[in-house]
Design a protein around this motif. Structure first.
Motif, PDB file in Angstrom:
ATOM      1  N   ASP B  32       0.893  -1.175   0.000  1.00  0.00           N
ATOM      2  CA  ASP B  32       0.000   0.000   0.000  1.00  0.00           C
ATOM      3  C   ASP B  32       0.926   1.219   0.000  1.00  0.00           C
ATOM      4  O   ASP B  32       2.149   1.056  -0.135  1.00  0.00           O
ATOM      5  CB  ASP B  32      -0.990  -0.065   1.191  1.00  0.00           C
ATOM      6  CG  ASP B  32      -0.337   0.053   2.562  1.00  0.00           C
ATOM      7  OD1 ASP B  32       0.814   0.534   2.663  1.00  0.00           O
ATOM      8  OD2 ASP B  32      -0.973  -0.328   3.556  1.00  0.00           O
ATOM      9  N   PRO B  33       0.400   2.445   0.121  1.00  0.00           N
ATOM     10  CA  PRO B  33       1.313   3.594  -0.007  1.00  0.00           C
ATOM     11  C   PRO B  33       2.436   3.636   1.026  1.00  0.00           C
ATOM     12  O   PRO B  33       3.441   4.310   0.800  1.00  0.00           O
ATOM     13  CB  PRO B  33       0.378   4.810   0.162  1.00  0.00           C
ATOM     14  CG  PRO B  33      -0.957   4.315  -0.274  1.00  0.00           C
ATOM     15  CD  PRO B  33      -1.019   2.873   0.166  1.00  0.00           C
ATOM     16  N   SER B 116      -4.825   3.045  -0.688  1.00  0.00           N
ATOM     17  CA  SER B 116      -4.909   3.663   0.634  1.00  0.00           C
ATOM     18  C   SER B 116      -4.203   2.757   1.630  1.00  0.00           C
ATOM     19  O   SER B 116      -4.090   1.559   1.419  1.00  0.00           O
ATOM     20  CB  SER B 116      -6.367   3.791   1.087  1.00  0.00           C
ATOM     21  OG  SER B 116      -7.092   4.535   0.162  1.00  0.00           O
ATOM     22  N   LYS B 117      -3.754   3.366   2.713  1.00  0.00           N
ATOM     23  CA  LYS B 117      -3.119   2.594   3.780  1.00  0.00           C
ATOM     24  C   LYS B 117      -4.116   1.577   4.322  1.00  0.00           C
ATOM     25  O   LYS B 117      -5.236   1.951   4.698  1.00  0.00           O
ATOM     26  CB  LYS B 117      -2.683   3.560   4.881  1.00  0.00           C
ATOM     27  CG  LYS B 117      -1.893   2.916   5.996  1.00  0.00           C
ATOM     28  CD  LYS B 117      -1.488   3.943   7.041  1.00  0.00           C
ATOM     29  CE  LYS B 117      -0.860   3.267   8.256  1.00  0.00           C
ATOM     30  NZ  LYS B 117      -0.603   4.217   9.340  1.00  0.00           N
ATOM     31  N   ILE B 118      -3.727   0.321   4.354  1.00  0.00           N
ATOM     32  CA  ILE B 118      -4.616  -0.720   4.869  1.00  0.00           C
ATOM     33  C   ILE B 118      -4.759  -0.500   6.371  1.00  0.00           C
ATOM     34  O   ILE B 118      -3.775  -0.366   7.091  1.00  0.00           O
ATOM     35  CB  ILE B 118      -4.045  -2.128   4.578  1.00  0.00           C
ATOM     36  CG1 ILE B 118      -3.881  -2.328   3.074  1.00  0.00           C
ATOM     37  CG2 ILE B 118      -4.950  -3.206   5.171  1.00  0.00           C
ATOM     38  CD1 ILE B 118      -3.092  -3.578   2.689  1.00  0.00           C
ATOM     39  N   LYS B 119      -6.019  -0.420   6.865  1.00  0.00           N
ATOM     40  CA  LYS B 119      -6.264  -0.080   8.268  1.00  0.00           C
ATOM     41  C   LYS B 119      -6.400  -1.346   9.098  1.00  0.00           C
ATOM     42  O   LYS B 119      -6.832  -2.390   8.623  1.00  0.00           O
ATOM     43  CB  LYS B 119      -7.562   0.723   8.414  1.00  0.00           C
ATOM     44  CG  LYS B 119      -7.657   1.971   7.547  1.00  0.00           C
ATOM     45  CD  LYS B 119      -6.735   3.062   8.006  1.00  0.00           C
ATOM     46  CE  LYS B 119      -7.174   3.640   9.346  1.00  0.00           C
ATOM     47  NZ  LYS B 119      -6.221   4.703   9.756  1.00  0.00           N
TER      48      LYS B 119
END
Lengths: 228, 228
Positions: B32-33, B116-119
């Protein structure tokens, strides 16, 4: 280093006599002897914060993952690789007056680290199972004993920065959150500037975009005021 | 750099007039980013080989992933991140007289890179599906058109070094394999020395443990002899 030590000894800053922990850098989570999962933290912001705290006279314990930038002088450096090692180093550093958790700790590690290099086999892809890493910020924030008087967390977000960071502050139980937008288009991650929001009990402060050194100095002064 | 360019121009080495491609370093495969999968290659051996080939007069195209060591002077540097980018850069560099594929290319990439940043979500762990990366060594070795006259692969192994590397040479279709043992206990990965085996049509040569610069010089001389 001698100069830095002398400066520190002579320092008459507002944090003289205070012990502060700073975590910084990425963590590396091993997959096998040659592969690992990493994140793009350079360690620049955490390093600048440790340096700024030391300049104000604090005794700084600097727990750092494998960062791109060299650790500052005048601090005690504890180098670690994984989140588990970082938690151990943090626990060893307590008690402290304040803890600043600027490291980009991996949320997950690989469940079963392989002792041999995982081989490519015809048409078969590896399956990586993950396990949750210790949540260092939450663990420290929620300590019954030895909780630092001030716990400062960081939230690197790519979406809904303020909302996500405000929720994170509540969920973790830390006192302050320094939130920033690390979307690739901002150039923050790995860059020299930062645009942060400081989230405290009093609400949200939007700081203008400035050099990471300046963010560090302003944050160190706020910490000194809070501990003073 | 000017000195290096002059040295190169004046060079009357055995590789004068030959164009050689060297790949080096790790690749980074984005999750991810902010997260990626990496490997422990420092790029030291590939960098030393590129430098040694240039000293013998070769025109070197140096395709490098994000390495710890700086690229050598006197070569054309093409910096890449992922295996897919490395393949593209290799294809752009052809035709060459010889290709030395010293990069530690990731076998797998994450199938669906997240924008997107994986949450972290309560109790839920991410599932990372992998896809096979292009096999740069095999693709180049098996080219109908533009295959380099000499293709040299590398095999970093932790078990059964010779057997795995010999099988790899056959499977990929390259001419030579430089094999080494990167088990953590050898200290080779990230270290300054290397103990390699050169596997060719003629069998296996065990080279004594020596500095990576010396391995590079001996390999460059062998390449010069093979192309000469």
């Amino acid at each position: 280093e001698i100069v830095a030590a002398v400066e520190l000894a002579l320092s008459d800053g507002p944090l003289r006599g205070k012990r502060v922990l700073v975590t910084s850098g990425p963590t590396h989570e091993p997959i096998d002897p040659v592969r690992y999962i990493a994140n793009r933290s350079s360690g620049a912001q955490g390093t600048a914060i440790a340096s700024a705290l030391a300049s104000l006279g604090a005794e700084v314990v600097f727990v750092t993952g494998p960062a791109d930038v060299a650790p500052p002088s005048g601090v005690k450096v504890v180098a670690v690789q994984s989140a588990a090692e970082m938690l151990q180093a943090v626990q060893n550093a307590l008690p402290v007056d304040a803890g600043v958790f600027a490291a980009a700790v991996a949320d997950w590690r690989v469940k079963r680290e392989s002792n041999s290099k995982i081989k490519k086999q015809d048409g078969k892809l590896p399956i990586l199972e993950f396990a949750e890493n210790p949540d260092i910020l939450a663990e420290v924030s929620q300590m019954k004993k030895d909780r630092p008087g001030l716990v400062v967390g960081f939230a690197a977000e790519t979406d809904d920065v303020i909302a996500n960071a405000t929720a994170k502050r509540k969920r973790k139980g830390c006192d302050w959150i320094v939130a920033n937008d690390v979307s690739p288009e901002t150039g923050i991650m790995g860059g020299t500037e930062n645009a942060v929001h400081l989230i405290t009990d009093d609400g949200v402060e939007d700081w203008p975009r400035m050099g990471k050194g300046e963010v560090a100095r302003q944050l160190a002064e706020r910490i000194a005021a809070a501990l003073g």
